[in-house]
Design an enzyme around this catalytic site. Structure first.
Site, PDB file in Angstrom:
ATOM      1  N   GLU A 256       0.761  -1.249  -0.138  1.00  0.00           N
ATOM      2  CA  GLU A 256       0.541   0.130   0.545  1.00  0.00           C
ATOM      3  C   GLU A 256       1.431   0.977  -0.169  1.00  0.00           C
ATOM      4  OE1 GLU A 256      -1.643   0.617   4.239  1.00  0.00           O
ATOM      5  OE2 GLU A 256      -3.880   1.720   3.079  1.00  0.00           O
ATOM      6  N   LYS A 315      -9.561  -0.433  -1.028  1.00  0.00           N
ATOM      7  CA  LYS A 315      -9.573  -1.002   0.047  1.00  0.00           C
ATOM      8  C   LYS A 315     -11.079  -0.573   0.791  1.00  0.00           C
ATOM      9  CE  LYS A 315      -7.261  -0.199   4.762  1.00  0.00           C
ATOM     10  NZ  LYS A 315      -5.898   0.467   5.004  1.00  0.00           N
ATOM     11  N   CYS A 365      -3.126  -4.075   4.496  1.00  0.00           N
ATOM     12  CA  CYS A 365      -2.903  -3.200   5.714  1.00  0.00           C
ATOM     13  C   CYS A 365      -3.704  -3.653   7.166  1.00  0.00           C
ATOM     14  CB  CYS A 365      -2.397  -1.910   5.681  1.00  0.00           C
ATOM     15  SG  CYS A 365      -1.575  -1.153   6.816  1.00  0.00           S
TER      16      CYS A 365
END
Length: 390
Positions: A256, A315, A365
């Site tokens: 990311e 995301k 993440c």
């Protein structure tokens, strides 16, 4: 009063023990000892009786505060000491329920059987509300590398937490000389779960892929690294070019924020990514920023040799107060710094992306802490990866 102080200190020591189960220390067994001690200080003693519900709440909050203050300093490196301390205090307040209900069930004959359910319920609440919760402090994360980690294949990290608490309650009940039969029964269930989880659940080898994971690093730590984003991209390109001439790989994964200078909007960035993809001779999964009619997206995009951009993952589980600001207008009444937070918009699915002949499930993440992020992608045929930022 003396017994109350002993119990309070015991709860705090228990928090320190549980902390030792997490990486980088990784003493998985310390969580079991810590939970056992927590159960003991919440339970009635042969001498001195049991704690009140109010004292139980204080013990559990003190336990959690010690744990979270030790566990979360990394957040302070990004946002400062006060926000990190405030987060630790906020997460500890959920343990009021753990303490009150824990004291109540610990008085019961079958308390060691019920306490794990109470613990799991409070952990679920902390991991769910508000704003999606904060699941990064689950007890189960401390079992990586331990014999109970495979329980996750049966019931996810929530069940790992429950099993750890169940084993801890067994130890605590033995220390308190509680009735043997319920303790033995609980321990038997835990052993069966652990053994069953360690056995393959109908899995089969369907092949293998060679993956190159690139870590380009950043010029300096902290939020200010965004000012260095072109250098970050250059680092990843340089590391990826080193793959040229080495043993071929099937795919390359960047983290990311590896291309915050978006190759979709910046011609130089697009050329740099294309050079890296050509050198690798394989699809590259790139972390970047895109915008659509909804707004800004934290995007993992596949770039293929020859054809360029392919599938992408938005995301879905965004970090509150970082990637977006809940109740922005309300919190702006207290501080203009709320606008330091981003304004990203979440994706709506966890569909896998295609990289060559392989479907890849992506958890970016913060998403790795949420069960659905990986579960949905795997159910749809993806092999799961987590792309953490640097």
């Amino acid at each position: 009063m003396k017994f109350a102080l002993v119990r309070l200190v015991g709860g705090m020591v228990a928090g320190g023990l549980v902390f030792l189960s997490y990486q980088p220390v990784g003493w998985w067994w310390a969580a079991i000892v810590g939970v056992a001690l927590l159960f003991v200080v919440l339970a009635p003693w042969p001498r001195g009786g049991g704690p009140s519900l109010r004292l139980g709440a204080g013990i559990a909050v003190a336990h959690s505060l010690v744990l979270f203050l030790l566990l979360l300093p990394w957040i302070g490196s990004f946002v400062g000491t006060m926000p990190y301390v405030a987060l630790a205090i906020w997460l500890s307040l959920y343990s009021v329920l753990l303490g009150v209900l824990g004291v109540a069930v610990a008085r019961l004959r079958f308390g060691p059987l019920v306490f794990p359910l109470v613990f799991m319920a409070v952990e679920w609440l902390r991991s769910t509300v508000p704003f999606g919760g904060f699941a990064w402090v689950r007890l189960g994360w401390g079992q990586v590398g331990g014999p109970l980690q495979d329980v996750a294949s049966v019931g996810g990290p929530a069940l790992v937490s429950g099993v750890v608490v169940a084993v801890g309650c067994c130890v605590g009940a033995v220390a308190l000389r509680r009735p043997v039969l319920p303790v033995a029964g609980l321990l038997g269930v835990v052993v069966l779960l652990a053994v069953g989880a360690s056995v393959s659940l109908g899995s089969a080898d369907v092949g293998s892929v060679r993956v190159a994971a690139i870590q380009g690093n950043v010029p300096r730590l902290g939020l200010e690294f965004n000012a260095q984003r072109r250098a970050v991209l250059a680092n990843h390109v340089a590391e990826t070019k080193k793959l040229a001439g080495s043993e071929p790989v099937d795919m390359v994964v960047w983290p990311e924020n590896s291309a915050d200078v978006s190759p979709f909007y910046d011609a130089q960035a697009a050329d740099m990514v294309s050079e890296a993809v050509a050198a690798a001779g394989a699809p590259v999964l790139v972390g970047t920023i895109t915008r659509d009619e909804v707004g800004l997206r934290n995007t993992m995009s596949v770039f293929n040799p020859g054809s360029g951009a392919g599938d992408f993952h938005y995301k879905r589980y965004l970090q509150p107060f970082g990637e977006y600001m809940p109740l922005r207008s309300f919190f702006r009444l207290f501080s203009e710094k709320v606008d330091w937070a981003g304004d990203f918009k979440p994706g709506v699915t966890s569909d896998p992306v295609r990289m060559g002949d392989v479907l890849v499930g992506v958890a970016t993440c913060y998403e790795v802490a949420f069960d659905n992020a990986g579960r949905e992608a795997v159910r749809r045929g993806g092999a799961d990866f987590n792309d953490a930022d640097e």
